[in-house]
Design a protein around this motif. Structure first.
Motif, short mmCIF file in Angstrom:
data_model
loop_
_atom_site.label_atom_id
_atom_site.label_comp_id
_atom_site.label_asym_id
_atom_site.label_seq_id
_atom_site.Cartn_x
_atom_site.Cartn_y
_atom_site.Cartn_z
N ARG A 85 0.82 -1.21 0.00
CA ARG A 85 0.00 0.00 0.00
C ARG A 85 0.86 1.26 0.00
O ARG A 85 0.38 2.34 0.32
CB ARG A 85 -0.93 -0.02 1.21
N GLU A 95 -5.29 0.43 -4.41
CA GLU A 95 -6.46 0.61 -3.56
C GLU A 95 -7.70 -0.06 -4.16
O GLU A 95 -8.47 -0.71 -3.46
CB GLU A 95 -6.73 2.09 -3.28
N SER A 96 -7.89 0.06 -5.46
CA SER A 96 -9.04 -0.61 -6.08
C SER A 96 -8.84 -2.12 -6.08
O SER A 96 -9.79 -2.88 -5.89
CB SER A 96 -9.29 -0.10 -7.50
N ASP A 99 -9.73 -3.29 -2.60
CA ASP A 99 -11.18 -3.36 -2.42
C ASP A 99 -11.75 -4.63 -3.05
O ASP A 99 -12.63 -5.28 -2.48
CB ASP A 99 -11.85 -2.12 -3.02
N LYS A 100 -11.24 -4.98 -4.21
CA LYS A 100 -11.72 -6.19 -4.90
C LYS A 100 -11.33 -7.46 -4.13
O LYS A 100 -12.12 -8.39 -4.00
CB LYS A 100 -11.20 -6.23 -6.33
N LYS A 102 -10.70 -7.68 -0.88
CA LYS A 102 -11.49 -7.74 0.35
C LYS A 102 -12.91 -8.21 0.06
O LYS A 102 -13.47 -9.01 0.82
CB LYS A 102 -11.48 -6.38 1.05
N ALA A 103 -13.47 -7.74 -1.03
CA ALA A 103 -14.84 -8.16 -1.39
C ALA A 103 -14.88 -9.64 -1.75
O ALA A 103 -15.79 -10.37 -1.32
CB ALA A 103 -15.36 -7.31 -2.55
N ASP A 108 -11.51 -8.02 5.86
CA ASP A 108 -10.82 -6.73 5.83
C ASP A 108 -9.35 -6.98 6.19
O ASP A 108 -8.94 -8.12 6.41
CB ASP A 108 -11.47 -5.76 6.81
#
Length: 159
Positions: A85, A95-96, A99-100, A102-103, A108
């Motif tokens: 990061r 960052e994107s 997010d992917k 983590k989803a 998290d």
């Protein structure tokens, strides 16, 4: 094996590690690394044992453990995915990707999937700035990541 015997065995193993390494100059980090290597995390019971041996407070040991991101208070999953990061990786879209990830995993940062397969951790520089974004899976570096690469990595660890 009952819980008391297991706790006694753990304490004995921690005490042996501390005894082996306490003679080093600045022994706390080597001791903590060895304890984590042995158990996969730093058990709560280790804090007081280390503090007593090094003539420190339990709070001082706790402070070191919580300051360094590589020390864990709980066991990690079978696989550890560390996503960089740092600034170079951020500028290239980490960052994107985070997010992917983590989803897809449903967790998290610093969490482990319910099946115990994957622990997701942030890391702040893997040294692959020119090949950003980067990640490390179980000690193996992956560079120039995109959504396709991450899908392959996640499929590998989920099987």
């Amino acid at each position: 094996m009952n819980i008391r015997v297991a706790a006694d065995d753990q304490s004995a193993r921690i005490a042996a590690i501390v005894a082996e390494l306490r003679h080093l100059e600045g022994p706390m980090l080597p001791i903590l690394h060895r304890v984590q290597q042995e158990f996969g995390f730093v058990p709560e019971a280790a804090k007081q044992v280390i503090a007593n041996a090094l003539n420190l407070s339990r709070a001082e040991v706790h402070g070191v453990i919580t300051f360094y991101h590589d020390f864990r208070a709980d066991p990690a999953g079978r696989h550890v995915l560390k996503l960089c990061r740092a600034e170079a990786c951020q500028s290239m879209g980490c960052e994107s990707l985070a997010d992917k990830i983590k989803a897809k995993l449903g967790i998290d940062w610093h969490e482990t999937t319910p099946d115990g397969a994957v622990t997701l951790e942030p890391v702040f520089c893997l040294g692959l700035c020119a090949q950003a974004p980067a990640a490390m899976l179980d000690g193996e570096l992956h560079a120039r990541l995109d959504e396709h690469c991450l899908s392959d990595i996640l499929a590998e660890v989920r099987t």
